[in-house]
Design an enzyme around this catalytic site. Structure first.
Site, PDB file in Angstrom:
ATOM      1  N   SER A  98       0.906  -1.113   0.007  1.00  0.00           N
ATOM      2  CA  SER A  98      -0.034   0.000   0.006  1.00  0.00           C
ATOM      3  C   SER A  98       0.801   1.158   0.023  1.00  0.00           C
ATOM      4  O   SER A  98       2.151   1.261   0.337  1.00  0.00           O
ATOM      5  CB  SER A  98      -0.923  -0.157   1.114  1.00  0.00           C
ATOM      6  OG  SER A  98      -1.418   1.210   1.355  1.00  0.00           O
ATOM      7  N   TYR A 129      -1.641  -0.484  10.546  1.00  0.00           N
ATOM      8  CA  TYR A 129      -1.847  -0.835   9.222  1.00  0.00           C
ATOM      9  C   TYR A 129      -0.578  -0.354   8.460  1.00  0.00           C
ATOM     10  O   TYR A 129      -0.119  -1.043   7.759  1.00  0.00           O
ATOM     11  CB  TYR A 129      -3.260  -0.055   8.752  1.00  0.00           C
ATOM     12  CG  TYR A 129      -3.084  -0.264   7.216  1.00  0.00           C
ATOM     13  CD1 TYR A 129      -3.644  -1.721   6.709  1.00  0.00           C
ATOM     14  CD2 TYR A 129      -2.834   0.560   6.194  1.00  0.00           C
ATOM     15  CE1 TYR A 129      -3.895  -1.900   5.408  1.00  0.00           C
ATOM     16  CE2 TYR A 129      -3.040   0.586   4.885  1.00  0.00           C
ATOM     17  CZ  TYR A 129      -3.670  -0.861   4.544  1.00  0.00           C
ATOM     18  OH  TYR A 129      -3.896  -0.998   3.079  1.00  0.00           O
TER      19      TYR A 129
END
Length: 252
Positions: A136, A149
């Site tokens: 990501s 995250y």
């Protein structure tokens, strides 16, 4: 049929990026093993692509071993491994529970360790093997209210780059793809959480997430799948240790 006879394993293969990648590889003739926790979406994508749906909890190494054995029995050794399973959450850091940290790390990081280590015997035997980790843009910078995250995705990129160096003289390449906000069930869940703690509707929350991409729109799962497809091609054998962003200019 550029992938005819090639066995592609995809974790998180029932929805979002995993499902889009399965469809793209199936078009190229790949044999597919689709792993995931929820059987219903796996079965739907398997029926559409001719692949095998294999239930698997990637946070359990023994379950990965069992699923990999089932996949090999169906389609032979792995040629292309796409580790896509992932989860997210958002909360102020001081309110983040240790259980949330552990859950995210187990899925987004430890599962990569186990999934890669258990696939390596196949990936180091034969020609033109590929390992692709779906990370990501959160792995390239900080992310307020999503520290676990972001930390997990930094780790995913670090793992991909380290493995690329370690196996650079083999027939295996290792790369990471780094999308920004993608129109997937994970974004739907984020919009639902935002709506729950704010006065915005879920659609307004989705629009706010899209606005965080420089393009002002959500990336599509098919756009990410197309990049993964490119990395799987024989002509991409010199792309190794890359971290490819699909973010509409967000990290430019």
């Amino acid at each position: 049929m550029q992938f005819a006879g090639r066995h592609a394993l995809i974790t998180g293969g029932g929805t979002g990026i995993g499902a889009a990648t399965a469809r793209a590889l199936a078009t190229g003739g790949a044999k597919l093993s689709l792993l995931g926790r929820r059987r219903e979406p796996l079965d739907a994508v398997a029926a559409e692509t001719g692949g095998s749906a294999i239930s698997c909890d990637v946070t359990e190494r023994a379950d990965i071993e069992r699923a990999y054995a089932e996949a090999r029995a169906a389609h032979g050794p792995f040629d292309l491994v796409i580790l896509n399973a992932g989860i997210g959450d958002s909360a102020p850091f001081q309110r983040t529970k240790r259980q949330a940290w552990d859950r995210i790390m187990a899925t987004n990081m430890t599962a990569l360790f186990d999934g890669t280590q258990l696939a390596l015997p196949d990936l180091l035997d034969g020609d033109d093997k590929r390992l692709i980790i779906v990370a990501s843009v959160a792995g390239l910078r900080g992310a307020a209210y999503a520290a676990p995250y972001a930390a997990s995705k930094h780790g995913a990129i670090g793992l991909a780059k380290s493995l690329a160096l370690e196996f650079a003289k083999t027939n295996l390449t290792v790369n990471a793809v780094c999308p920004s906000f993608v129109d997937t069930p994970m974004v739907d869940e984020s919009a639902e959480r935002i709506s729950r703690v704010s006065k915005r509707t879920e659609e307004e929350a989705r629009q706010a997430l899209a606005a965080m991409n420089a393009s002002g729109r959500l990336v599509t799962a098919e756009e990410v799948a197309d990049t993964i497809l490119h990395l799987c091609r024989p002509s991409s054998r010199s792309i190794n240790g890359a971290c490819i962003t699909i973010d509409g200019g967000t990290t430019a």
